[in-house]
Design a protein around this motif. Structure first.
Motif, short mmCIF file in Angstrom:
data_model
loop_
_atom_site.label_atom_id
_atom_site.label_comp_id
_atom_site.label_asym_id
_atom_site.label_seq_id
_atom_site.Cartn_x
_atom_site.Cartn_y
_atom_site.Cartn_z
N SER A 83 55.08 42.64 25.59
CA SER A 83 54.56 41.82 24.48
C SER A 83 53.28 42.73 23.85
CB SER A 83 53.75 40.49 24.98
OG SER A 83 52.88 40.88 26.04
N SER A 84 52.77 44.02 24.49
CA SER A 84 52.02 44.56 23.96
C SER A 84 52.03 45.96 24.01
CB SER A 84 50.42 44.44 24.60
OG SER A 84 50.61 44.60 25.86
N TYR A 85 51.68 46.72 22.95
CA TYR A 85 51.92 48.38 22.89
C TYR A 85 50.85 48.97 23.61
CZ TYR A 85 51.78 53.10 21.28
OH TYR A 85 51.60 54.46 21.18
N GLN A 86 51.39 50.23 24.57
CA GLN A 86 50.44 50.95 25.21
C GLN A 86 50.65 52.36 24.98
OE1 GLN A 86 49.85 49.95 29.33
NE2 GLN A 86 48.93 48.28 28.94
N GLU A 87 49.91 53.30 24.36
CA GLU A 87 50.39 54.55 24.19
C GLU A 87 50.67 55.45 25.51
OE1 GLU A 87 48.86 58.78 21.99
OE2 GLU A 87 47.77 56.83 21.72
N GLN A 88 52.18 55.69 25.40
CA GLN A 88 52.44 56.46 26.81
C GLN A 88 51.52 57.90 27.03
OE1 GLN A 88 54.79 54.83 28.29
NE2 GLN A 88 54.70 53.24 26.74
N GLY A 89 51.41 57.90 28.31
CA GLY A 89 50.78 59.14 28.93
C GLY A 89 49.33 59.15 29.08
N LYS A 90 48.53 58.15 28.61
CA LYS A 90 47.13 57.89 28.37
C LYS A 90 46.65 56.62 29.33
CE LYS A 90 46.18 60.08 23.87
NZ LYS A 90 45.19 59.47 22.73
N THR A 91 45.57 56.68 29.74
CA THR A 91 45.12 55.76 30.74
C THR A 91 44.12 55.28 29.76
OG1 THR A 91 45.33 57.05 32.66
CG2 THR A 91 43.71 55.07 32.81
N TRP A 126 51.66 50.18 15.87
CA TRP A 126 52.77 49.73 17.07
C TRP A 126 52.10 48.62 17.89
CZ3 TRP A 126 56.34 52.24 15.12
CH2 TRP A 126 56.19 53.35 14.45
N ASP A 127 52.88 47.59 18.06
CA ASP A 127 52.40 46.22 18.61
C ASP A 127 53.32 45.77 19.67
OD1 ASP A 127 54.33 45.00 16.90
OD2 ASP A 127 52.67 44.74 15.76
N LEU A 128 54.60 46.35 19.74
CA LEU A 128 55.49 45.98 20.70
C LEU A 128 56.19 47.32 21.47
CD1 LEU A 128 57.10 42.80 18.94
CD2 LEU A 128 55.40 42.75 20.88
#
Length: 348
Positions: free
Chosen positions: A314-322, A302-304
């Motif tokens: 513009s960038s993917y961040q896994e939800q629920g994690k810091t 996943w990148d978007l």
């Protein structure tokens, strides 16, 4: 002549087609004389004037005036014929075939038939209105004599494009739903116009109107059976030239920034796949916590991220994690181990 005082004589105006005779008698101061009668025949000198039809002259200067009379110039505007063109386009007029049989031309004067004129052997002129114009060329020679010639110039209005069609109708919808679209164009030449709708869908055929009166709108209905982004193009023609315009219609789809669009293939309100405008192919999508994670380059990662409120990030961040969460856990675990060892040592 008398008193032997003159050596020349001017007979004045002469008559057409007439023979004139003369003798010359010379006297001296002893009253002796001699005559110009030739030989024993007694013939006198003579000449005959030309007839009027052959270009003779009514007047003379002792027999030579008809030969010296200035001849009119010849005006000829035909070098550039036929003269025709369009409104607001320059037309070249050519008077180079004009000439003067016994001298040279000093002036070429053009009258264009639209209340304008110009001077010159070759000139250019632009007409502002269509029509058939009578053009007059007047030439002047070095003796001031003039002559004219006329020609015709036909000016037409070039065909003008119909205006770019205005398209009205929905730009978002769902599969298997009928939608109404209208196109409107006008033609400056008042020509009849014909519309063509191309739906941007290989499963659909174009819809064509007949030739309609200028300014008529054309309304059609259409539905799409597959989710997608469609470029609807309307072309209008006056049977000589064409104009076109287009709109983008999303059917069970939504644009995700400038990289592609999401597709709801089964119509359940959830986007299932992503079409990449870069790769020109469909890639995978994951819905999580109200967001859509997109694998835009097809590499399995996943990148978007897209959501309906903020659009595309513009960038993917896994939800629920810091970011760095794993490191924090490891450091915490090490600290706990060290603390446990210290307590165990102190208890001994």
């Amino acid at each position: 002549m008398s008193n032997q005082t003159a050596l020349s004589y001017n007979p004045g105006a002469l008559t057409y087609d007439t023979t004139y005779y003369w003798n010359i008698i010379a006297w001296d101061n002893h009253s002796a004389y001699a005559t110009s009668i030739i030989g024993d025949s007694g013939d006198s000198w003579n000449f005959t004037t030309k007839s009027k039809s052959s270009g003779g002259s009514d007047g003379g200067d002792g027999g030579g005036s008809s030969a010296n009379e200035n001849k009119k110039p010849i005006a000829d505007a035909s070098a550039g014929e036929p003269y025709h063109g369009y409104v607001n386009s320059a037309i070249a007029f050519d008077g180079s075939k004009s000439n003067d049989p016994d001298g040279n031309l000093t002036k070429w004067f053009w009258v264009f038939g639209d209340n304008t004129n110009e001077t010159g052997k070759t000139v250019q002129h632009t007409y502002l209105e269509p029509g058939t114009y009578t053009v007059t060329l007047t030439v002047t020679d070095n003796e001031g004599a003039i002559n004219t010639d006329t020609t015709t110039c036909v000016i037409t209005q070039p065909n003008r494009l119909p205006t770019t069609p205005i398209i009205t109708g929905p730009t978002n919808g769902t599969k298997n739903t009928m939608y109404t679209y209208t196109a409107l164009s006008t033609d400056a030449d008042n020509d009849t116009i014909q519309y063509t709708f191309n739906w941007g869908d290989p499963l659909s055929t174009s819809q064509l109107s007949g030739f309609l009166p200028n300014g008529s709108a054309y309304t059609v209905n259409h539905n799409w059976t597959v989710a997608g982004r469609y470029e609807v193009t309307v072309t209008v023609t006056d049977n000589q030239t064409t104009s076109s315009s287009n709109i983008t219609v999303y059917i069970d789809a939504v644009q995700a920034g400038g990289v592609g669009y999401l597709l709801d293939n089964n119509g359940d309100g959830i986007y299932d796949t992503f079409y990449s405008d870069v790769l020109k192919q469909i890639t995978t999508v994951q819905k999580k916590n109200g967001n859509y994670n997109i694998d835009s380059d097809g590499n399995g990662n996943w990148d978007l991220t897209y959501n309906t409120t903020n659009g595309l990030t513009s960038s993917y961040q896994e939800q629920g994690k810091t970011p760095g969460f794993e490191i924090v856990i490891i450091i915490g675990a090490i600290a706990l181990v060290m603390l446990w060892k210290r307590k165990k040592k102190d208890s001994k």
